[in-house]
Design a protein around this motif. Structure first.
Motif, PDB file in Angstrom:
ATOM      1  N   SER A   1      -2.148 -55.117   9.094  1.00 53.71           N
ATOM      2  CA  SER A   1      -1.768 -54.249   7.976  1.00 53.71           C
ATOM      3  C   SER A   1      -1.639 -52.797   8.427  1.00 53.71           C
ATOM      4  CB  SER A   1      -2.772 -54.366   6.826  1.00 53.71           C
ATOM      5  OG  SER A   1      -4.069 -54.008   7.260  1.00 53.71           O
ATOM      6  N   GLY A   2      -2.527 -52.365   9.323  1.00 52.11           N
ATOM      7  CA  GLY A   2      -2.430 -51.006   9.843  1.00 52.11           C
ATOM      8  C   GLY A   2      -1.166 -50.796  10.653  1.00 52.11           C
TER       9      GLY A   2
ATOM     10  N   TRP B   1       1.586 -52.483  10.267  1.00 47.59           N
ATOM     11  CA  TRP B   1       2.700 -52.517   9.319  1.00 47.59           C
ATOM     12  C   TRP B   1       2.894 -51.141   8.683  1.00 47.59           C
ATOM     13  CZ3 TRP B   1       3.902 -51.613   4.280  1.00 47.59           C
ATOM     14  CH2 TRP B   1       5.088 -52.170   3.790  1.00 47.59           C
ATOM     15  N   ARG B   2       1.785 -50.504   8.280  1.00 46.79           N
ATOM     16  CA  ARG B   2       1.887 -49.173   7.663  1.00 46.79           C
ATOM     17  C   ARG B   2       2.420 -48.144   8.653  1.00 46.79           C
ATOM     18  NH1 ARG B   2      -3.025 -50.980   5.302  1.00 46.79           N
ATOM     19  NH2 ARG B   2      -4.233 -49.947   6.913  1.00 46.79           N
TER      20      ARG B   2
ATOM     21  N   LEU C   1       6.054 -48.595   9.056  1.00 43.84           N
ATOM     22  CA  LEU C   1       6.747 -48.063   7.875  1.00 43.84           C
ATOM     23  C   LEU C   1       6.987 -46.566   8.036  1.00 43.84           C
ATOM     24  CD1 LEU C   1       7.733 -48.548   4.908  1.00 43.84           C
ATOM     25  CD2 LEU C   1       5.414 -47.910   4.216  1.00 43.84           C
TER      26      LEU C   1
ATOM     27  N   VAL D   1       8.812 -42.652   2.661  1.00 44.42           N
ATOM     28  CA  VAL D   1       7.398 -42.305   2.696  1.00 44.42           C
ATOM     29  C   VAL D   1       7.164 -40.812   2.824  1.00 44.42           C
ATOM     30  CG1 VAL D   1       6.615 -44.531   3.531  1.00 44.42           C
ATOM     31  CG2 VAL D   1       7.266 -42.786   5.159  1.00 44.42           C
TER      32      VAL D   1
ATOM     33  N   ASP E   1       3.993 -38.759   2.220  1.00 41.10           N
ATOM     34  CA  ASP E   1       2.856 -39.674   2.268  1.00 41.10           C
ATOM     35  C   ASP E   1       2.549 -40.157   3.679  1.00 41.10           C
ATOM     36  OD1 ASP E   1       2.562 -39.536  -0.486  1.00 41.10           O
ATOM     37  OD2 ASP E   1       3.887 -41.248  -0.837  1.00 41.10           O
TER      38      ASP E   1
ATOM     39  N   ILE F   1      -0.650 -42.354   4.876  1.00 44.66           N
ATOM     40  CA  ILE F   1      -0.454 -43.742   5.305  1.00 44.66           C
ATOM     41  C   ILE F   1      -1.022 -43.966   6.703  1.00 44.66           C
ATOM     42  CG2 ILE F   1       1.290 -45.474   5.888  1.00 44.66           C
ATOM     43  CD1 ILE F   1       2.979 -44.271   3.573  1.00 44.66           C
TER      44      ILE F   1
ATOM     45  N   SER G   1      -4.558 -46.093   7.860  1.00 46.75           N
ATOM     46  CA  SER G   1      -4.619 -47.076   8.954  1.00 46.75           C
ATOM     47  C   SER G   1      -5.730 -46.734   9.939  1.00 46.75           C
ATOM     48  CB  SER G   1      -3.274 -47.138   9.684  1.00 46.75           C
ATOM     49  OG  SER G   1      -2.268 -47.578   8.806  1.00 46.75           O
TER      50      SER G   1
ATOM     51  N   TYR H   1      -0.613 -58.523   5.557  1.00 44.82           N
ATOM     52  CA  TYR H   1      -1.703 -58.170   4.652  1.00 44.82           C
ATOM     53  C   TYR H   1      -2.633 -59.325   4.299  1.00 44.82           C
ATOM     54  CZ  TYR H   1      -0.658 -53.304   3.876  1.00 44.82           C
ATOM     55  OH  TYR H   1      -0.521 -51.956   4.047  1.00 44.82           O
TER      56      TYR H   1
END
Length: 159
Positions: free
Chosen positions: A23-24, A26-27, A30, A45, A48, A52, A56, A137
């Motif tokens: 998940s980290g 992936w962020r 992004l 993004v 942000d 983000i 992470s 996730y």
């Protein structure tokens, strides 16, 4: 009396690092502008980005603390730490925050996955983007039970 942590607890503590990593990444992807299958408007993004990436980094740092429940530095403060170095860690000082963290994670991820597998307002330009998000996730749902199990093991060893 302190004993060696059971093998399963050591493995579980290391698994925490692995379940938080996708998940980290992936962020971070992004923020880096990697096409992840989100609709263009949703992938903006901008301001942000710091939040983000920070999320992470903080998530992985908190996951790393799980290792303290199976390593010597979780039982005795390392000598290089000013003022506290060499002192024994009170078991409540480790189990209290760890148990609270496990409960908080269960609540946070339970709330975050309440719309699973649709994810509410998140729109995808391609089904593969949705699959990728779920794949990255879904493992994080194991964080709370793994942390709870390692915390219980630590508590049983130390108390």
């Amino acid at each position: 009396m302190t004993t060696t942590p059971p093998r399963w607890a050591v493995v579980a503590a290391h698994l925490v690092l692995l379940v938080t990593l996708p998940s980290g990444l992936w962020r971070i992807a992004l923020v880096a502008g990697v096409p992840l299958g989100l609709r263009v408007g949703d992938a903006d993004v901008g301001g942000d980005a710091v939040y983000i990436v920070g999320l992470s980094v903080v998530s992985e740092a908190l996951a790393l603390l799980t290792l303290g429940l199976v390593r010597p530095w979780g039982e005795r403060v390392p000598r290089w730490v000013p003022l506290l170095g060499g002192r024994r860690v009170a078991s409540w000082a480790a189990t209290g925050p760890a148990a609270a963290g496990a409960v908080a994670l269960a609540v946070i991820w339970g709330f975050a996955f309440r719309d699973f597998p649709d994810f509410g307002l998140v729109a995808f330009s391609h089904p593969a983007g949705h699959v990728l998000l779920v794949a990255c996730y879904l493992p994080v749902l194991l964080w709370a039970p793994l942390l709870a199990a390692v915390t219980w093991s630590y508590h049983r060893r130390r108390c």
